[in-house]
Design an enzyme around this catalytic site. Structure first.
Site, short mmCIF file in Angstrom:
data_model
loop_
_atom_site.label_atom_id
_atom_site.label_comp_id
_atom_site.label_asym_id
_atom_site.label_seq_id
_atom_site.Cartn_x
_atom_site.Cartn_y
_atom_site.Cartn_z
N THR A 128 0.97 -0.98 0.03
CA THR A 128 -0.18 0.15 -0.14
C THR A 128 0.98 1.34 -0.18
O THR A 128 0.33 2.74 -0.46
CB THR A 128 -0.80 0.50 1.20
OG1 THR A 128 -1.88 -1.03 1.18
CG2 THR A 128 -1.61 1.37 1.07
N THR B 103 0.77 -4.32 4.06
CA THR B 103 0.61 -4.40 5.57
C THR B 103 0.08 -6.38 5.91
O THR B 103 0.42 -6.49 6.46
CB THR B 103 -0.46 -3.47 5.95
OG1 THR B 103 -1.45 -3.38 5.39
CG2 THR B 103 0.41 -1.62 6.06
N ASP B 104 -0.53 -6.48 5.33
CA ASP B 104 -1.10 -7.72 4.97
C ASP B 104 -0.21 -9.13 5.43
O ASP B 104 -0.61 -9.69 5.99
CB ASP B 104 -2.39 -8.49 3.79
CG ASP B 104 -2.90 -7.60 3.67
OD1 ASP B 104 -4.18 -6.76 4.01
OD2 ASP B 104 -3.59 -7.49 2.52
#
Length: 324
Positions: free
Chosen positions: A18, A97-98
């Site tokens: 992101t 971030t995942d």
């Protein structure tokens, strides 16, 4: 791995995420495409990097939900090579971030670096009205240059998290990460790091093993370890299907996320015991967001030693790989 530091040089490695995402509308913080902006371009938005001796390298350009073994292999190899350089003080990695908590865990397990390896990220794309990526990257620089920093850490929303404990705990907030009962390692305040407790690697008792890294880099696949959750009204059918199906990668292990303090539905437990009888390693963790499985004589299966389910799966896969 080389320990001496002969200069404040930093290395910045990009993997997408992101922080490198773009959306059509600046007001859109969820409908973006991750991994669109090169890491070199991200540098231009961070004044803290203007005076830093910096090497920049694009490792991958992906949405981290699609993280793969091949990216981990390249990333671990490049980090190890840069850390061996006497003049390199630290390595910073931009990441989605995942799966950042999984990447951090793998890197810490394989590299056990004395120098800091700082992973950072963003919850808003680079095109947002108020992107959080530049501040997170600026904070990552502060952590990378901190005298007491060591090992693999994750920096987000002003918090510094250790690789073993960090977990994504919120789907949308800018402060999306938590370190559970252990708490954050520290925070960044106006470019200064304030430590709350010793860095995780300060007491690392197992040294870096280049042979382990070489073995990890050489494999086509990690040993197959599946993650199963115990829940109400479950049974052992999923385990039995896994045992019965022919796999190009044979099943080697199962991590079960139990209820509460590691309790497992009796039907699922029966199937897992059958799997153990067939040589499948079974490890037990909890699906609870807080706490850990407290060891006691009645535990049905091998304890995952406080790791979250996703990290317990990786730990077992790496154990199977490196113990073979």
């Amino acid at each position: 791995m080389a320990q001496a530091i002969q200069g404040p040089r930093l290395v910045l490695l990009g993997t997408g995420g992101t922080i490198a995402g773009r959306a059509v509308q600046a007001a859109d913080n969820v409908g973006y495409v991750a991994g669109q902006v090169g890491v070199a371009q991200l540098v231009t938005a961070v004044p803290a990097l203007g005076s830093v001796s910096l090497d920049v390298e694009q490792i991958a350009q992906i949405d981290s939900k699609d993280m793969s073994l091949s990216v981990w292999q390249t990333l671990a190899s490049r980090i190890a090579a840069h850390l061996e350089r006497q003049e390199v003080q630290a390595v910073i990695v931009t990441h989605g971030t995942d799966t950042i908590e999984e990447t951090a865990f793998v890197l810490q397990r394989l590299l056990r670096p004395a120098k800091p390896v700082v992973l950072t990220c963003a919850m808003r794309p680079s095109t947002a009205l108020a992107p959080d990526g530049p501040q997170n990257l600026s904070d990552a620089v502060a952590v990378a240059r901190h005298a007491e920093a060591a090992g693999v850490v994750v920096v987000c929303a002003g918090q510094v998290h250790g690789a073993r404990d960090v977990a994504k705990s919120h789907t949308y907030r800018l402060d999306a990460f938590d370190s559970g009962d252990a708490g954050a390692l520290g925070c960044v305040e106006e470019g200064q790091v304030r430590a709350f407790r010793p860095w995780d690697s300060a007491g690392e008792c197992t040294p870096y093993d280049p042979k382990a890294l070489a073995r990890f880099v050489a494999v086509e696949d990690l040993p197959r370890v599946e993650l199963i959750t115990s829940h109400a009204d479950t049974d052992g059918s999923l385990v039995r299907v896994l045992l019965a199906l022919p796999h190009a990668r044979p099943l080697r292990g199962i991590v079960v996320a139990g209820t509460g303090n590691g309790t497992v539905h009796h039907l699922l437990s029966d199937a897992l015991r059958d799997a153990q009888a067939q040589g499948i390693r079974v490890r037990l963790t909890t699906r609870c967001a807080g706490g850990r499985v407290v060891p006691h004589p009645g535990l049905a299966f091998e304890d995952a030693k406080g790791l979250s389910p996703v990290k317990a799966r990786l730990a077992l896969a790496l154990d199977l790989l490196l113990e073979a």
